[in-house]
Motif scaffolding. Structure first.
Motif, PDB file in Angstrom:
ATOM      1  N   SER A  18      25.954 -85.591 -40.986  1.00 34.32           N
ATOM      2  CA  SER A  18      24.808 -85.710 -41.872  1.00 34.32           C
ATOM      3  C   SER A  18      25.199 -85.250 -43.264  1.00 34.32           C
ATOM      4  N   ILE A  68      23.205 -83.789 -46.693  1.00 35.05           N
ATOM      5  CA  ILE A  68      21.940 -83.319 -47.247  1.00 35.05           C
ATOM      6  C   ILE A  68      22.166 -82.938 -48.695  1.00 35.05           C
ATOM      7  N   ARG A  90      17.185 -84.762 -49.955  1.00 29.16           N
ATOM      8  CA  ARG A  90      17.385 -86.108 -49.424  1.00 29.16           C
ATOM      9  C   ARG A  90      18.527 -86.007 -48.422  1.00 29.16           C
ATOM     10  N   ALA A  91      18.316 -86.591 -47.273  1.00 31.55           N
ATOM     11  CA  ALA A  91      19.304 -86.467 -46.204  1.00 31.55           C
ATOM     12  C   ALA A  91      19.623 -87.814 -45.597  1.00 31.55           C
ATOM     13  N   THR A  92      20.883 -87.960 -45.190  1.00 34.61           N
ATOM     14  CA  THR A  92      21.319 -89.105 -44.400  1.00 34.61           C
ATOM     15  C   THR A  92      21.880 -88.550 -43.103  1.00 34.61           C
ATOM     16  N   ARG A 109      23.681 -89.622 -39.586  1.00 40.02           N
ATOM     17  CA  ARG A 109      24.376 -90.680 -38.879  1.00 40.02           C
ATOM     18  C   ARG A 109      24.061 -90.591 -37.384  1.00 40.02           C
ATOM     19  N   GLU A 119      15.061 -95.021 -44.740  1.00 35.74           N
ATOM     20  CA  GLU A 119      15.753 -96.047 -43.955  1.00 35.74           C
ATOM     21  C   GLU A 119      15.847 -95.574 -42.517  1.00 35.74           C
ATOM     22  N   LYS A 160      10.913 -96.577 -41.284  1.00 31.90           N
ATOM     23  CA  LYS A 160      11.064 -96.785 -42.719  1.00 31.90           C
ATOM     24  C   LYS A 160       9.694 -96.871 -43.407  1.00 31.90           C
ATOM     25  N   THR A 175      21.293 -94.917 -37.865  1.00 33.06           N
ATOM     26  CA  THR A 175      21.552 -94.072 -39.018  1.00 33.06           C
ATOM     27  C   THR A 175      20.247 -94.047 -39.799  1.00 33.06           C
ATOM     28  N   CYS A 176      19.916 -92.915 -40.351  1.00 35.34           N
ATOM     29  CA  CYS A 176      18.630 -92.773 -41.014  1.00 35.34           C
ATOM     30  C   CYS A 176      18.790 -91.966 -42.282  1.00 35.34           C
ATOM     31  N   SER A 177      18.007 -92.281 -43.290  1.00 34.22           N
ATOM     32  CA  SER A 177      17.947 -91.432 -44.479  1.00 34.22           C
ATOM     33  C   SER A 177      16.494 -91.147 -44.779  1.00 34.22           C
ATOM     34  N   TRP A 227      13.645 -88.069 -46.907  1.00 32.19           N
ATOM     35  CA  TRP A 227      13.355 -87.074 -47.915  1.00 32.19           C
ATOM     36  C   TRP A 227      12.447 -86.037 -47.282  1.00 32.19           C
TER      37      TRP A 227
END
Length: 125
Positions: free
Chosen positions: A2, A4, A21-23, A25, A47, A63, A84-86, A88
């Motif tokens: 991830s 952040i 904001r984070a992504t 995996r 996402e 989303k 996979t996600c992103s 806030w």
């Protein structure tokens, strides 16, 4: 697994909020069950799909979805399987010292108000 990024810090917002904001995996552990004693935490999924445990209920947010978790409500989150996600998040208010505890009693608290499990390093919440 991830990434952040800090968008705004409590010091920059007069303690009003901290925004991240984070992504995450596929396979990212997300955040363990915890709660904030004073902060309402808001999540917005940019996402993908996230799964949240709020009290005893599993909530799936896709989303464009938004979720608010009030103070003292136990919650956790993770990315949906094979995704996979992103997103806030912004806990608010977020003064420089906030107490926070894990719902399962395993997390430790920091002076920034985040929780971390033993051996996990800096808080990521």
């Amino acid at each position: 697994m991830s990434l952040i990024g800090l968008l705004a810090d409590a010091g920059e917002t007069g303690g009003a909020l901290t925004a991240n904001r984070a992504t995450f995996r596929e396979g990212s552990p997300g955040a363990p069950a915890h709660f904030h004693t004073k902060a309402t935490e808001m999540f917005y999924v940019l996402e993908g799909t996230m799964r949240f445990l709020v009290n005893d209920e599993i909530v799936t947010v896709g989303k464009g979805g938004f979720l608010t978790v009030p103070p003292t409500v136990p919650h956790a989150f993770s990315v949906s399987p094979r995704r996979t996600c992103s997103g806030w998040s912004a806990p608010m208010p977020w003064p420089s010292v906030v107490s926070c505890c894990s719902a399962d009693g395993r997390a430790t608290c920091s002076d920034r108000g985040g929780c971390s499990l033993p051996g996990s390093g800096s808080p990521d919440i």
